[in-house]
Design an enzyme around this catalytic site. Structure first.
Site, PDB file in Angstrom:
ATOM      1  N   HIS A  43      -5.600  -3.172 -11.713  1.00  0.00           N
ATOM      2  CA  HIS A  43      -5.952  -2.884 -10.305  1.00  0.00           C
ATOM      3  C   HIS A  43      -7.706  -2.854 -10.375  1.00  0.00           C
ATOM      4  CE1 HIS A  43      -7.309  -0.150  -7.007  1.00  0.00           C
ATOM      5  NE2 HIS A  43      -6.469  -0.588  -6.439  1.00  0.00           N
ATOM      6  N   HIS A  48       1.001  -1.025   0.108  1.00  0.00           N
ATOM      7  CA  HIS A  48       0.092  -0.156   0.047  1.00  0.00           C
ATOM      8  C   HIS A  48       0.808   1.215  -0.040  1.00  0.00           C
ATOM      9  CE1 HIS A  48      -3.490  -2.533   1.516  1.00  0.00           C
ATOM     10  NE2 HIS A  48      -3.914  -1.939   0.396  1.00  0.00           N
TER      11      HIS A  48
HETATM   12  O1  KDG Z   1      -6.438  -3.323  -4.332  1.00  0.00           O
HETATM   13  C1  KDG Z   1      -5.416  -2.567  -4.169  1.00  0.00           C
HETATM   14  O2  KDG Z   1      -4.223  -2.958  -4.506  1.00  0.00           O
HETATM   15  C2  KDG Z   1      -5.491  -1.622  -3.156  1.00  0.00           C
HETATM   16  O3  KDG Z   1      -4.369  -1.141  -2.781  1.00  0.00           O
HETATM   17  C3  KDG Z   1      -6.803  -1.400  -2.355  1.00  0.00           C
HETATM   18  C4  KDG Z   1      -6.817  -0.090  -1.733  1.00  0.00           C
HETATM   19  O4  KDG Z   1      -6.742   0.012  -0.540  1.00  0.00           O
HETATM   20  C5  KDG Z   1      -7.708   0.856  -2.520  1.00  0.00           C
HETATM   21  O5  KDG Z   1      -7.718   0.921  -3.884  1.00  0.00           O
HETATM   22  C6  KDG Z   1      -7.739   2.412  -2.221  1.00  0.00           C
HETATM   23  O6  KDG Z   1      -8.746   3.093  -2.715  1.00  0.00           O
HETATM   24 MG    MG Z   2      -2.923  -1.743  -3.864  1.00  0.00          MG
END
Ligand code: KDG
Ligand code: MG
Length: 391
Positions: free
Chosen positions: A300, A200
């Site tokens: 993503h 993250h």
């Molecule tokens: O799904 C991911 O890779 C994430 O990092 C989830 C995140 O917490 C999310 O996209 C934040 O908005």
């Molecule tokens: Mg992520």
């Protein structure tokens, strides 16, 4: 000429059934065309629901009355007028919703699924990986127990963030705890399962290297956003020092950003989010840029059903597709039932093949799930899977 006639923006959620903290609401766009067709788009929320919703009203000023086939022209028209904001995440997110809904209308007008307009089905099967599955997991046993229940449902790849509440820095104990979680996941699930490590973007460079090196021996498929996004200049050093492929991209907003990260040797797997980076055609262009460098793509996908359907349409067409993120297993029922038209079964994702995005809306649920504003911040950052930001 078929034009965009009605523009409706829905902020959806459920006070009863929270979803992931960053997407407990979703923004759905409904375009109705002059020939009576309806197209759906989606914009992400996270900490920016209201700014994105307002940006959608700004973008509507450009798209109202336009020919929905003119994807390139309509986006360029916005860019030329926007001047200062054309690269803000609020604007690119709002643009993404209009671009996706335009493609839904185009496919419905032509009677074709979008993927057949982007090169067709290069990939017959779309392998998914589960995210969002590890709420309240702290110990290695917690992670393994929840992962095993998904293995029994056919999943063979799991993304998770094993770093608790470590941020900027990580302690020796924090590294040890993360190592124990990943080691237990590997030993319990075996070599046939892929482990995807999510950071993250929480670490400063040296601590990212410390954390990454501790996990090399467990052969993760990739390590995601190891370093704070503003410190991207340290990614080449991280890649040289840690023998795990680096994945990132959910926060990059256009093909130019991806071209720079790829050509500057910062990334091994790119993860565009097509609701942040201007939609379907830009996602296809970004995929082609990556292909020209031999780099794989793992889009993503962390928000809602229209995003999943739009992303799957691009997944089918990419020669350099790697794997697809899915939160569907952890969604509340209001989000799961909002649209039909794609499946996530036995770890494999598939579209219906119907025209456009290939999905149909539950109109009643669309009307009954309207909310306004995100819930107040809790004790954890909204970007973590709930109950995991613990020492
Ligand atoms: O799904 C991911 O890779 C994430 O990092 C989830 C995140 O917490 C999310 O996209 C934040 O908005
Ligand atoms: Mg992520």
């Amino acid at each position: 000429m078929e034009t965009i006639k009605n523009i409706e923006i829905y902020e959806l959620g459920s006070p009863e059934e929270k979803s992931s903290p960053w997407s407990s609401t979703i923004l759905i766009l409904k375009l109705t065309s002059s020939d009576g067709r309806v197209g759906f788009g989606e914009a992400p929320t996270t900490m920016m629901t209201l700014p994105v919703k307002e940006s959608m009203n700004e973008v509507a000023r450009v798209f109202q009355g336009k020919n929905y086939f003119d994807i390139e022209k309509n986006l360029r028209d916005y860019y030329r007028n926007a001047f200062y904001v054309a690269k803000s995440v609020e604007e690119t997110a709002a643009l993404s919703a209009f671009e996706i809904a335009s493609w839904d209308l185009i496919g419905k007008n032509l009677g074709s699924p979008i993927y057949n307009l982007l090169g067709g089905r290069f990939n017959e099967k779309i392998r998914g990986y589960a995210n969002g599955w590890y709420s309240d997991c702290v110990s290695p046993e917690d992670f393994v127990s929840k992962a095993k229940s998904l293995v029994s449902r056919g999943y063979s790849a799991f993304k998770f963030d094993p770093f608790g509440s470590n941020y900027d820095k990580i302690t020796v104990d924090g590294v040890k705890k993360a190592q124990e979680i990943v080691a237990q996941m590997r030993s319990s699930l075996g070599e046939g399962v892929d482990l995807l490590i999510e950071c993250h973007g929480r670490f400063s460079p040296k601590y990212a290297i410390m954390a990454g090196k501790a996990l090399e021996e467990y052969n993760p498929l990739f390590i995601e956003e190891p370093i704070h996004p503003e410190l991207e200049r340290f990614l080449p050093e991280f890649r040289a020092r840690v023998d795990i492929p680096v994945a990132l991209g959910e926060r990059l907003l256009n093909k130019e950003d991806f071209a720079r990260y790829i050509s500057d040797g910062m990334v091994d797997v790119i993860q565009p989010d097509l609701t942040n980076s201007k939609g379907i055609l830009e996602a296809k262009k970004i995929g082609a840029i990556a292909e020209s460098f031999g780099i794989s793509v793992a889009y993503h996908n962390a928000f809602g059903p229209v995003q999943t359907a739009a992303t799957l349409n691009v997944d089918y067409t990419l020669p350099n597709f790697l794997i697809q993120e899915s939160f569907e297993e952890s969604w509340p029922s209001w989000k799961k039932n909002l649209f039909t038209g794609y499946s996530v079964e036995n770890g494999t994702m598939a579209l219906s093949g119907k025209p456009g995005l290939g999905i149909e809306v539950n109109e009643k649920l669309l009307e009954n799930s309207k909310v306004s504003g995100m819930e107040p911040l809790g004790t954890e950052p909204p970007w973590v899977v709930s109950g995991t930001f613990k020492p």
